[in-house]
Enzyme design. Structure first.
Site: not given
Ligand code: IPE
Ligand code: IPE
Ligand code: MG
Length: 264
Positions: A36, A83-84, A220
């Site tokens: 991102d 969703e893009n 993690e």
């Protein structure tokens, strides 16, 4: 230290110093990355958003190669979410073109490094030309052994879970009482891959954005403010070192007796 690592993480450099601290017996088997921050990277330079995506391709190349050299078994990259599609048509079109032309058509990176490509996400929604390239490269690299590179394209974690449930119902092979986690996971598009031990999100947002909802149950999580186009091999090493400093207890009061590399 092995020669192929020294050439890529030269001694005396930041990455060379970080590499010395990595415990190779406790590498994550599978790293998943939410790539991102491309748009913000471009905006910060007064450039259109698509230039951020273009720059992000360089990071993909570097991180794929670094992961393979480090000896990871699997690297999953979130490249286009379900969703893009909400984004402006122009950006969506350029994103798919970049994916097709720079990442998939250019299969040299995968072939040269003995890497296998696997695609997760709803294939029926992927534009035809991109899908044809993806399937060509998947077939081309099917026998490659060194590391699996998973591209999550038109991918949504909820879609994936719904699709798995649909398949189980349609197959009518598993009676309800026999449906357990293992049988369910075998119907996900990630069947056969270990769950990610480490989830990295670049760009600083503290959210999962519908990525691998089932598979990250015990991953993690490392969120870095570094924007994806700026993410370099030293940032990958920093994330691995942070992961190795964590105590994974899997619900117990102490870590498992043998250092766990996550559940499969
Ligand atoms: C991630 O970068 C790339 C994709 C979602 C394809 P963004 O385009 O979301 O960048 P930001 O978050 O707007 O900076
Ligand atoms: C997640 O980033 C999707 C990918 C990296 C492909 P987004 O930029 O789409 O996520 P949100 O909108 O910030 O949650
Ligand atoms: Mg974003």
């Amino acid at each position: 230290m092995e020669k192929h690592l020294e050439a890529y993480f030269p001694p005396g450099t930041d990455e060379g110093r970080l590499l010395l601290r990595v415990d190779f017996d406790r590498l994550p088997r599978h790293i998943a990355v939410i790539m991102d921050g491309n748009g913000r990277w471009a905006a910060g330079r007064g450039l259109p958003r698509v230039e951020g995506h273009r720059a992000g391709v360089e990071s993909v190349h570097e991180i794929v190669e670094a992961s393979a050299r480090l000896g990871l078994g699997c690297l999953t990259l979130f490249a286009f979410s379900s969703e893009n599609w909400k984004r402006p048509r122009y950006e969506v079109g350029r994103l798919w073109r970049l994916l097709r032309e720079k990442l998939i058509k250019d299969d040299g990176l995968l072939v040269k490094n003995d890497l296998r490509l696997r695609v997760i996400g709803r294939r029926e929604g992927i534009p035809g030309p991109a899908l044809r390239e993806l399937e060509r490269v998947e077939a081309l690299t099917r026998e490659n052994q060194r590391m699996t590179v998973v591209f999550a394209l038109n991918y949504g974690g909820r879609d994936e879970i719904v699709d798995a449930a649909r398949r189980i119902v349609a197959e009518k092979r598993i009676p309800a009482a026999k449906l357990d986690e293992k049988a369910f996971a075998a119907h996900l598009t990630t069947a056969g891959l270990p769950d990610p031990d480490l989830l990295i999100r670049t760009g600083g947002e503290m959210r999962v954005s519908n990525f691998l909802l089932w598979q990250i149950a015990y991953a993690e999580i490392v969120v870095t403010p570094v924007l994806w186009p700026d993410f370099r091999r030293r940032h990958l090493l920093e994330a691995i070192l942070e992961y190795q400093g964590r105590e994974r207890r899997f619900g117990d009061v102490r870590p498992p007796a043998k250092p766990s590399r996550g559940r499969t």
